[in-house]
Every structure is written in C-alpha cells, then in structure tokens.
Design a protein around this motif. Structure first.
Motif, PDB file in Angstrom:
ATOM      1  N   HIS A  70      -4.151   2.772  13.198  1.00  0.00           N
ATOM      2  CA  HIS A  70      -3.201   3.532  12.189  1.00  0.00           C
ATOM      3  C   HIS A  70      -2.392   2.510  11.541  1.00  0.00           C
ATOM      4  CE1 HIS A  70       0.644   6.089  12.950  1.00  0.00           C
ATOM      5  NE2 HIS A  70      -0.176   6.661  11.703  1.00  0.00           N
ATOM      6  N   GLN A  71      -1.738   1.366  12.234  1.00  0.00           N
ATOM      7  CA  GLN A  71      -0.879   0.350  11.515  1.00  0.00           C
ATOM      8  C   GLN A  71      -1.735  -0.242  10.350  1.00  0.00           C
ATOM      9  OE1 GLN A  71       0.341  -1.887  14.979  1.00  0.00           O
ATOM     10  NE2 GLN A  71       1.965  -0.656  15.450  1.00  0.00           N
ATOM     11  N   GLN A  72      -2.950  -0.229  10.363  1.00  0.00           N
ATOM     12  CA  GLN A  72      -3.772  -0.948   9.165  1.00  0.00           C
ATOM     13  C   GLN A  72      -4.418   0.189   8.261  1.00  0.00           C
ATOM     14  OE1 GLN A  72      -6.840  -3.140  10.995  1.00  0.00           O
ATOM     15  NE2 GLN A  72      -5.458  -3.867  12.449  1.00  0.00           N
ATOM     16  N   MET A  73      -4.122   1.456   8.443  1.00  0.00           N
ATOM     17  CA  MET A  73      -4.536   2.359   7.518  1.00  0.00           C
ATOM     18  C   MET A  73      -4.131   2.039   6.079  1.00  0.00           C
ATOM     19  SD  MET A  73      -4.509   5.706   9.894  1.00  0.00           S
ATOM     20  CE  MET A  73      -4.530   6.883   8.651  1.00  0.00           C
ATOM     21  N   GLU A  74      -2.954   1.918   6.037  1.00  0.00           N
ATOM     22  CA  GLU A  74      -2.389   1.642   4.532  1.00  0.00           C
ATOM     23  C   GLU A  74      -2.975   0.662   3.771  1.00  0.00           C
ATOM     24  OE1 GLU A  74       0.223   3.246   1.567  1.00  0.00           O
ATOM     25  OE2 GLU A  74       0.003   3.858   3.625  1.00  0.00           O
ATOM     26  N   ARG A  75      -3.161  -0.461   4.491  1.00  0.00           N
ATOM     27  CA  ARG A  75      -3.939  -1.668   3.991  1.00  0.00           C
ATOM     28  C   ARG A  75      -5.456  -1.345   3.467  1.00  0.00           C
ATOM     29  NH1 ARG A  75      -6.887  -5.464   6.173  1.00  0.00           N
ATOM     30  NH2 ARG A  75      -6.612  -4.863   8.076  1.00  0.00           N
ATOM     31  N   LEU A  76      -5.909  -0.719   4.486  1.00  0.00           N
ATOM     32  CA  LEU A  76      -7.355   0.090   4.189  1.00  0.00           C
ATOM     33  C   LEU A  76      -7.703   1.102   3.117  1.00  0.00           C
ATOM     34  CD1 LEU A  76      -8.432  -0.201   7.917  1.00  0.00           C
ATOM     35  CD2 LEU A  76      -9.091  -1.700   6.253  1.00  0.00           C
ATOM     36  N   GLY A  77      -6.395   1.361   2.640  1.00  0.00           N
ATOM     37  CA  GLY A  77      -6.342   2.590   1.596  1.00  0.00           C
ATOM     38  C   GLY A  77      -6.746   3.862   2.367  1.00  0.00           C
ATOM     39  N   VAL A  78      -6.451   4.129   3.556  1.00  0.00           N
ATOM     40  CA  VAL A  78      -6.656   5.282   3.979  1.00  0.00           C
ATOM     41  C   VAL A  78      -5.323   6.023   4.310  1.00  0.00           C
ATOM     42  CG1 VAL A  78      -7.253   6.686   6.085  1.00  0.00           C
ATOM     43  CG2 VAL A  78      -8.467   4.388   5.368  1.00  0.00           C
ATOM     44  N   HIS A  79      -4.917   7.075   3.522  1.00  0.00           N
ATOM     45  CA  HIS A  79      -3.644   7.714   3.447  1.00  0.00           C
ATOM     46  C   HIS A  79      -3.556   9.144   3.981  1.00  0.00           C
ATOM     47  CE1 HIS A  79      -3.017   4.247   0.819  1.00  0.00           C
ATOM     48  NE2 HIS A  79      -3.610   4.673  -0.049  1.00  0.00           N
ATOM     49  N   LEU A  80      -4.171   9.230   5.148  1.00  0.00           N
ATOM     50  CA  LEU A  80      -4.222  10.541   5.776  1.00  0.00           C
ATOM     51  C   LEU A  80      -3.154  10.653   6.956  1.00  0.00           C
ATOM     52  CD1 LEU A  80      -8.083  10.708   6.254  1.00  0.00           C
ATOM     53  CD2 LEU A  80      -6.575  11.876   4.396  1.00  0.00           C
ATOM     54  N   PRO A  81      -2.513  11.848   7.036  1.00  0.00           N
ATOM     55  CA  PRO A  81      -1.597  11.993   8.281  1.00  0.00           C
ATOM     56  C   PRO A  81      -2.478  11.870   9.679  1.00  0.00           C
ATOM     57  CG  PRO A  81      -1.093  13.723   6.459  1.00  0.00           C
ATOM     58  CD  PRO A  81      -2.337  12.938   6.276  1.00  0.00           C
ATOM     59  N   VAL A  82      -1.962  11.349  10.433  1.00  0.00           N
ATOM     60  CA  VAL A  82      -2.636  11.103  11.758  1.00  0.00           C
ATOM     61  C   VAL A  82      -2.264  12.130  13.015  1.00  0.00           C
ATOM     62  CG1 VAL A  82      -3.279   9.667  13.519  1.00  0.00           C
ATOM     63  CG2 VAL A  82      -3.589   8.965  10.983  1.00  0.00           C
TER      64      VAL A  82
END
Length: 213
Positions: free
Chosen positions: A75-87
């Motif tokens: 979850h903390q790495q999602m932004e860097r991975l280009g995943v912008h989904l609500p969790v």
C-alpha cells in the motif's frame, strides 16, 4: 463473511481482490458480482501487477498478510508503482494499531475477518465513489492543461503577471509592450481558459501542474 446485501453499487465498476486464500477469493467474487460489480481476483501481488487495469472506477481489496510482501507495505509503494486505487484492507490478524495506521495512510477501511458482507459492500461503495472523484479531477486537470497550452507565449506571460495582482500598466512596462496589447492578450486568455472572472483565472493557474506555469 455473513450474508446481508442491500446497498446500491456502481454498475460496471471493477473491484480487484488480492488474497492468497482461494476460497475467500471465490466467495468475494460471487458477492461482488451479485451486485453487478466486475470482480478480478489474484492470488499474489505479482499477479495483480502483471495484469493490465482498465480506465473506469475501481478499488482494491487487499489482504494484510501476503506471501513475500505484506499488503501494508505494498500500500505504501502503490503511488510509486503507478497504482492509484483506493484500498480496503481485510485481515484475520489485524489489531487496532495496524488499522489506525492503515487509515492514516489513506486506506478506505480495515476489516477484520470474519466480516459481514454488508460491511464490505459499504466500504466498496465508498472506495468506488472516491475513485470516481479522482478520475473526474484527472479529466478536469487534463482539460485545463489543454486550454493553457492553447495560449500564445505572450498570453501566458500576461496571465502569469495578472494572477500575481499586477495592473495592466505594470504588466505592459515589465513586458515592454503597449498597455492595449496587454488588454487584448488578457481578454483572449480569459476566453481561451474559460475564466469568467479574475478569481476563476487565479484558481485555474493554481490548479495547473508546476511544469505548465
């Protein structure tokens, strides 16, 4: 999970599920599809990342404990991975401190197994609405950037100084042009940007990404 379904959902929206428990994945897929949601399930984070995602509203149901990397670390790495989904986190091993941290980090909800179906559906509804708003903002920003690019270099120079509060006479002196030229560029810029007032123009410039200013 226990059965209790009643809340309206978003037809056509996608809910991604990552959990290494095959039975739970199947149960969640059945639940989500029963309320007209497109469920896509994955046994691992790697499988999820390898799968292309659509452009419509979506959210992610994520197990906290996953083989290899934990759901919270992902979850903390999602932004860097280009995943912008609500969790939405689900876990059989969570505690209050873990849940509080997850919410502070931006998660929509943190549900401890076993949870009621309705709890999950309500959380999904909130998450999908959040993603719809994100997508709408992205479209608005893209349109705004297109309008900014439609301005000539001279018009952009005038806008930059106008939103700083400078008067036409001051702008003319700084740009070494006639005051009537400033007035014309200012009027054209307002029209191209779709700004009904100076306040609108200032707000629009504030919304533009730094490279566009």
């Amino acid at each position: 999970m226990s059965s209790d379904q009643s809340s309206p959902q978003v037809p056509g929206a996608t809910v991604y599920v990552i959990d290494d428990d095959a039975a739970l994945r199947a149960g969640l897929a059945d639940l989500l599809e029963s309320v007209s949601l497109n469920a896509r399930v994955f046994a691992s984070l790697q499988d999820f990342l390898a799968e292309p995602r659509g452009d419509g509203p979506a959210c992610l149901i994520l197990d906290v404990r996953m083989p290899g990397q934990s759901g919270t670390d992902f979850h903390q790495q999602m932004e860097r991975l280009g995943v912008h989904l609500p969790v939405i986190f689900i876990t059989g091993h969570g505690d209050i401190a873990m849940g509080v941290k997850a919410i502070k980090d931006g998660a929509v909800d943190f549900l401890t197994k076993p949870f009621r179906d309705q709890e999950l559906l309500d959380a999904v509804q909130v998450a999908l609405e959040r993603d719809r708003q994100r997508l709408a903002r992205a479209v608005s920003t893209s349109s705004l950037q297109d309008r900014w690019r439609s301005l000539t270099p001279g018009e952009r120079d005038v806008v930059r100084l106008v939103v700083r509060g400078q008067l036409n006479k001051q702008i003319a002196a700084e740009l070494d042009v006639k005051e009537i030229t400033v007035k014309v560029r200012r009027a054209k810029s307002m029209k191209k940007m779709g700004a009904a007032s100076l306040t609108d123009l200032v707000r629009m410039v504030d919304e533009l990404a730094p490279p566009e200013r």
